[in-house]
Design a protein around this motif. Sequence first.
Motif, PDB file in Angstrom:
ATOM      1  N   SER A 143       0.599 -13.359  -5.798  1.00  0.00           N
ATOM      2  CA  SER A 143       1.313 -11.868  -5.358  1.00  0.00           C
ATOM      3  C   SER A 143       1.036 -11.229  -6.147  1.00  0.00           C
ATOM      4  N   GLU A 144       0.049 -10.888  -6.941  1.00  0.00           N
ATOM      5  CA  GLU A 144      -0.156  -9.619  -8.116  1.00  0.00           C
ATOM      6  C   GLU A 144      -0.528  -8.359  -7.527  1.00  0.00           C
ATOM      7  N   THR A 145       0.271  -7.181  -8.057  1.00  0.00           N
ATOM      8  CA  THR A 145      -0.140  -6.035  -7.663  1.00  0.00           C
ATOM      9  C   THR A 145      -0.852  -5.509  -8.974  1.00  0.00           C
ATOM     10  N   GLY A 146      -1.354  -4.429  -8.617  1.00  0.00           N
ATOM     11  CA  GLY A 146      -2.130  -3.709  -9.840  1.00  0.00           C
ATOM     12  C   GLY A 146      -3.510  -4.338 -10.152  1.00  0.00           C
ATOM     13  N   VAL A 147      -3.903  -5.463  -9.414  1.00  0.00           N
ATOM     14  CA  VAL A 147      -5.277  -6.080  -9.722  1.00  0.00           C
ATOM     15  C   VAL A 147      -6.042  -5.382  -8.794  1.00  0.00           C
ATOM     16  N   GLY A 168      -9.216   1.295  -5.196  1.00  0.00           N
ATOM     17  CA  GLY A 168      -9.476  -0.111  -5.105  1.00  0.00           C
ATOM     18  C   GLY A 168      -8.831  -1.067  -5.665  1.00  0.00           C
ATOM     19  N   THR A 169      -7.665  -0.659  -5.928  1.00  0.00           N
ATOM     20  CA  THR A 169      -6.617  -1.765  -6.626  1.00  0.00           C
ATOM     21  C   THR A 169      -5.320  -2.098  -5.822  1.00  0.00           C
ATOM     22  N   VAL A 170      -4.681  -3.174  -5.719  1.00  0.00           N
ATOM     23  CA  VAL A 170      -3.746  -3.662  -4.885  1.00  0.00           C
ATOM     24  C   VAL A 170      -2.470  -3.222  -5.221  1.00  0.00           C
ATOM     25  N   VAL A 171      -1.873  -2.255  -4.392  1.00  0.00           N
ATOM     26  CA  VAL A 171      -0.632  -1.472  -4.460  1.00  0.00           C
ATOM     27  C   VAL A 171       0.823  -2.192  -4.151  1.00  0.00           C
ATOM     28  N   GLN A 172       0.333  -2.964  -3.140  1.00  0.00           N
ATOM     29  CA  GLN A 172       1.565  -3.864  -2.535  1.00  0.00           C
ATOM     30  C   GLN A 172       1.021  -4.915  -2.146  1.00  0.00           C
ATOM     31  N   VAL A 173       2.069  -6.007  -2.124  1.00  0.00           N
ATOM     32  CA  VAL A 173       1.607  -7.481  -1.412  1.00  0.00           C
ATOM     33  C   VAL A 173       2.594  -7.693  -0.278  1.00  0.00           C
ATOM     34  N   LEU A 174       2.083  -7.894   0.930  1.00  0.00           N
ATOM     35  CA  LEU A 174       2.771  -8.043   2.132  1.00  0.00           C
ATOM     36  C   LEU A 174       3.074  -9.436   2.372  1.00  0.00           C
ATOM     37  N   ARG A 175       2.191 -10.423   1.976  1.00  0.00           N
ATOM     38  CA  ARG A 175       2.148 -11.642   2.201  1.00  0.00           C
ATOM     39  C   ARG A 175       1.522 -12.470   0.955  1.00  0.00           C
ATOM     40  N   PRO A 176       2.212 -13.347   0.285  1.00  0.00           N
ATOM     41  CA  PRO A 176       1.614 -14.015  -0.894  1.00  0.00           C
ATOM     42  C   PRO A 176       0.632 -15.095  -0.305  1.00  0.00           C
ATOM     43  N   GLY A 177      -0.521 -15.293  -1.265  1.00  0.00           N
ATOM     44  CA  GLY A 177      -1.513 -16.203  -0.875  1.00  0.00           C
ATOM     45  C   GLY A 177      -1.459 -17.588  -1.782  1.00  0.00           C
ATOM     46  N   TYR A 178      -2.208 -18.476  -1.171  1.00  0.00           N
ATOM     47  CA  TYR A 178      -1.805 -19.825  -2.106  1.00  0.00           C
ATOM     48  C   TYR A 178      -3.013 -20.468  -2.138  1.00  0.00           C
ATOM     49  N   GLY A 179      -3.523 -20.743  -3.502  1.00  0.00           N
ATOM     50  CA  GLY A 179      -4.944 -21.502  -3.572  1.00  0.00           C
ATOM     51  C   GLY A 179      -5.760 -20.371  -4.133  1.00  0.00           C
ATOM     52  N   ASP A 180      -6.983 -20.970  -4.759  1.00  0.00           N
ATOM     53  CA  ASP A 180      -7.895 -20.245  -5.205  1.00  0.00           C
ATOM     54  C   ASP A 180      -9.165 -19.910  -4.118  1.00  0.00           C
ATOM     55  N   ALA A 181      -9.849 -19.195  -4.633  1.00  0.00           N
ATOM     56  CA  ALA A 181     -11.115 -18.906  -3.721  1.00  0.00           C
ATOM     57  C   ALA A 181     -11.814 -20.064  -3.142  1.00  0.00           C
ATOM     58  N   ASP A 182     -12.302 -21.034  -3.882  1.00  0.00           N
ATOM     59  CA  ASP A 182     -12.922 -22.251  -3.483  1.00  0.00           C
ATOM     60  C   ASP A 182     -11.995 -23.196  -2.536  1.00  0.00           C
ATOM     61  N   ARG A 183     -10.569 -23.188  -2.855  1.00  0.00           N
ATOM     62  CA  ARG A 183      -9.488 -24.074  -2.262  1.00  0.00           C
ATOM     63  C   ARG A 183      -8.184 -23.158  -1.781  1.00  0.00           C
ATOM     64  N   GLN A 184      -8.447 -22.594  -0.999  1.00  0.00           N
ATOM     65  CA  GLN A 184      -7.581 -21.441  -0.452  1.00  0.00           C
ATOM     66  C   GLN A 184      -6.996 -22.084   0.801  1.00  0.00           C
ATOM     67  N   LEU A 185      -5.315 -22.131   0.651  1.00  0.00           N
ATOM     68  CA  LEU A 185      -4.832 -22.236   2.025  1.00  0.00           C
ATOM     69  C   LEU A 185      -4.812 -20.951   2.773  1.00  0.00           C
ATOM     70  N   ARG A 186      -4.635 -19.831   2.083  1.00  0.00           N
ATOM     71  CA  ARG A 186      -4.587 -18.529   2.878  1.00  0.00           C
ATOM     72  C   ARG A 186      -4.775 -17.351   1.870  1.00  0.00           C
ATOM     73  N   PRO A 187      -5.451 -16.312   2.234  1.00  0.00           N
ATOM     74  CA  PRO A 187      -5.436 -15.226   1.194  1.00  0.00           C
ATOM     75  C   PRO A 187      -4.271 -14.333   1.189  1.00  0.00           C
ATOM     76  N   VAL A 188      -4.162 -13.249   0.019  1.00  0.00           N
ATOM     77  CA  VAL A 188      -3.112 -12.611  -0.086  1.00  0.00           C
ATOM     78  C   VAL A 188      -3.325 -11.562   0.891  1.00  0.00           C
ATOM     79  N   ALA A 189      -2.226 -11.080   1.538  1.00  0.00           N
ATOM     80  CA  ALA A 189      -2.335 -10.045   2.339  1.00  0.00           C
ATOM     81  C   ALA A 189      -1.675  -8.674   1.524  1.00  0.00           C
ATOM     82  N   VAL A 190      -2.795  -7.627   1.687  1.00  0.00           N
ATOM     83  CA  VAL A 190      -2.435  -6.739   0.612  1.00  0.00           C
ATOM     84  C   VAL A 190      -2.489  -5.207   1.234  1.00  0.00           C
ATOM     85  N   VAL A 191      -2.031  -4.298   0.498  1.00  0.00           N
ATOM     86  CA  VAL A 191      -2.110  -2.908   0.726  1.00  0.00           C
ATOM     87  C   VAL A 191      -3.023  -2.456  -0.507  1.00  0.00           C
TER      88      VAL A 191
END
Length: 196
Positions: A143-147, A168-191
Motif C-alpha cells: 500500500s505504498e504511495t510515491g512509487v 506516473g507515480t502513485v499518489v493515493q492507495v484506495l485498496r491495498p494489494g496482497y502478493g507479488d506480481a508472480d503470486r498475487q491475490l489482488r493488485p493495489v487499487a491506486v490513483v
Amino acid sequence: MSTRSQQPDPVPEGAVPDPEQELPAAEGRERAEPPPEPGPDAATGPDTHEQDTTARALAELEDRWRRALADLDNLRKRHARELERERAAERARTATTLLPVIDNLELALAHAEAAPGAIVEGVKAVRDQAVDAFARLGYERHSETGVPFDPARHEVVSVVEDPEAEPGTVVQVLRPGYGDADRQLRPVAVVVAKRE
C-alpha cells in the motif's frame, strides 16, 4: 474356294490368348504347363510350432498391455487421492493461520461495551494480525504511495493532476494489494498522477 488352311484370327495386342486355343509352333510359343501340385505342407499352412510360438507371444503381449492399463488406472486413482489430501491439508493450514484473527475479533466485540474507546485500538491490532497471517502465507501487503506505477502490481482507478508528484507515480492507495506480481491475490487499487 480357296485351298489355304484356315488359320486362327490373330490375337489383338495386349489381349490374353485363350489357353484352349493352341498357337502354332512357328510363332515360338509353347503351351503353358499346369501349376505344380501343392506339397504336403501346403494344406496345413505354416509350421504348427511357429503358430504356437506366435500365439504365446501374442498372449504375453496382451497380458502385459492389460497390466499396464491396470497400473495406469491405479496411478490415476492414487494421484487423485493424494491431491485431495494435499488440498485438505493446505486448507487446514490456512484456516489455522487465520483462527487467532477470529479469536481476537470476538474478544474485541466482547469488550466493546465495557471500554468503547479501546475498540478502535483492538480492531487495529486484529487487522495487523491478519496482515501478518497473510504475509506468513506468502502474500505480503502492498500500500505504498510515491512509487512509480507498475501495471503488474497496480490497478489504476483514477488519474489526477498533482503538481507536487512526479507524473506516473502513485499518489493515493484506495485498496491495498496482497502478493507479488508472480503470486498475487489482488493488485493495489491506486490513483496515479497525470503525465504532462
